[in-house]
Motif scaffolding. Sequence first.
Motif, PDB file in Angstrom:
ATOM      1  N   LYS A  11      40.303  25.188  52.442  1.00 61.00           N
ATOM      2  CA  LYS A  11      39.114  24.762  53.182  1.00 61.00           C
ATOM      3  C   LYS A  11      39.257  23.287  53.543  1.00 61.00           C
ATOM      4  CE  LYS A  11      36.587  23.936  48.837  1.00 61.00           C
ATOM      5  NZ  LYS A  11      35.411  24.322  48.026  1.00 61.00           N
ATOM      6  N   ASP A  12      38.342  22.779  54.338  1.00 65.06           N
ATOM      7  CA  ASP A  12      38.347  21.361  54.684  1.00 65.06           C
ATOM      8  C   ASP A  12      37.951  20.552  53.453  1.00 65.06           C
ATOM      9  OD1 ASP A  12      38.864  22.377  57.141  1.00 65.06           O
ATOM     10  OD2 ASP A  12      37.004  21.706  58.085  1.00 65.06           O
ATOM     11  N   ARG A  14      37.599  16.443  51.689  1.00 57.08           N
ATOM     12  CA  ARG A  14      37.454  15.017  51.989  1.00 57.08           C
ATOM     13  C   ARG A  14      38.059  14.189  50.857  1.00 57.08           C
ATOM     14  NH1 ARG A  14      34.968  12.461  55.937  1.00 57.08           N
ATOM     15  NH2 ARG A  14      34.102  10.370  55.668  1.00 57.08           N
ATOM     16  N   THR A  19      38.773  13.423  56.179  1.00 55.08           N
ATOM     17  CA  THR A  19      38.689  14.869  56.009  1.00 55.08           C
ATOM     18  C   THR A  19      40.025  15.512  56.367  1.00 55.08           C
ATOM     19  OG1 THR A  19      36.326  14.904  56.508  1.00 55.08           O
ATOM     20  CG2 THR A  19      37.518  16.984  56.738  1.00 55.08           C
ATOM     21  N   TYR A  20      40.526  16.328  55.462  1.00 60.69           N
ATOM     22  CA  TYR A  20      41.774  17.059  55.685  1.00 60.69           C
ATOM     23  C   TYR A  20      41.430  18.544  55.879  1.00 60.69           C
ATOM     24  CZ  TYR A  20      44.002  12.812  53.928  1.00 60.69           C
ATOM     25  OH  TYR A  20      44.408  11.515  53.747  1.00 60.69           O
ATOM     26  N   PRO A  21      41.599  19.088  57.080  1.00 60.34           N
ATOM     27  CA  PRO A  21      41.229  20.494  57.320  1.00 60.34           C
ATOM     28  C   PRO A  21      42.222  21.476  56.708  1.00 60.34           C
ATOM     29  CG  PRO A  21      42.143  19.521  59.316  1.00 60.34           C
ATOM     30  CD  PRO A  21      42.049  18.411  58.310  1.00 60.34           C
ATOM     31  N   ASN A  22      41.700  22.633  56.318  1.00 62.17           N
ATOM     32  CA  ASN A  22      42.515  23.771  55.878  1.00 62.17           C
ATOM     33  C   ASN A  22      43.563  23.418  54.822  1.00 62.17           C
ATOM     34  OD1 ASN A  22      41.252  25.676  57.576  1.00 62.17           O
ATOM     35  ND2 ASN A  22      42.523  25.032  59.306  1.00 62.17           N
ATOM     36  N   ARG A  76      49.062  21.897  52.324  1.00 64.60           N
ATOM     37  CA  ARG A  76      48.590  22.738  53.430  1.00 64.60           C
ATOM     38  C   ARG A  76      49.717  23.665  53.886  1.00 64.60           C
ATOM     39  NH1 ARG A  76      47.427  18.899  57.379  1.00 64.60           N
ATOM     40  NH2 ARG A  76      45.282  18.632  56.680  1.00 64.60           N
TER      41      ARG A  76
END
Length: 370
Positions: A11-12, A14, A19-22, A76
């Motif tokens: 998930k996203d 922080r 914020t780092y997505p996925n 990721r």
Amino acid sequence: RLRLHDGKLIKDRRYHLRTYPNCFVAKELTDWLVDHKEAPDRETAIRLMQKLMDHYIIHHVCDEHSDYKDAKLLYRFRKDDGTFPLSKDVKVFMRGQSLYEKLISAEDPILKVREENSVKYQRTFLGSEMIDWLIQEGEAANRKEAVELGRALLEHGIVQHVSNRHHFFDSNILYQFWINFRRRRRLTELLSENPSRALSESPDSPFCLRKLNPDQGNTSFLSVQPNKEIKIVSAVRRSSITSLAGNSNPYFSAAPTLVFPPVAECNPKSVLKRPVTNEELLSPGAPYIKKTLTIVGDAVGWGFVVRGGRPCHIQAVDPGGPAAAAGMKVCQFVFSVNGMYVLHLDYQTISSLIMTGPRTLVMEVMEAIE
């Protein structure tokens, strides 16, 4: 990967005002692998994830760590941020997988057990027979294009002449699919203490991609020879690849390369909060709306998982795949596939319809009104 999305481990997140997505937390994922019996212990889980890092499947979000650390660090899947190296080799592999599924599901299959020189071979076909089928199914425009496709499949080790003596020709020469794409293996098998024995006992694993005449600069893959004495070369980085010795096949100049095919696994537990019947879906005034989705498949498929039956539902959706882009969501019910009513079918039949259909998929789904 789909299971991790489904379970909200990906998930996203922080960290330090950014914020780092996925992404996922390494320590949490290690816990998950052990809890879900994907690894017997933390040490094995770490080795598994390091294997994925070594082969460009996952990476640290800032690429500050080349090792997988069992800590509160963010990693990721490269498929989630567009950095997965979808090379020509992988695209050919995926095309071979798609053709295999279509051939296996055909009403009048050309893949058969055949005999040559008193030896029986699995999943065989004649060269001219395959070319006729490719043209008939719209996979190739003419015989020349079909031969080029057959040669690409052979050069990437997906099909082969049964005794490895010929390239692919429009003739009555007998060929076979070397890989059984329907056989699935657990990732832990890649860490087997005796991989040579495991592979020789089951040479048709979809985890094995044999490359012929590889282009330079490709990502690392694990390569095996087609004979019974399969030799394993440790996966290495692209600059230090050497050819396999002792290969008698003139068409093979194999380099150690490893591919993880897109296994559409998901949690066996249904994502539905409760069972839903067809009668409930179709009853007047039911709180469901019908939507039409047009999904154009990419090199690795359409990006979703169907489960259940009568009716089937969407169990998982690849956030970066074509289905998600078309508006598909988890928990939608499958009403029709390419104009065919499917509420009465199970997920295996629907999956087969999708796999054997055109690349552009038109689906009608029923979605609960929030």
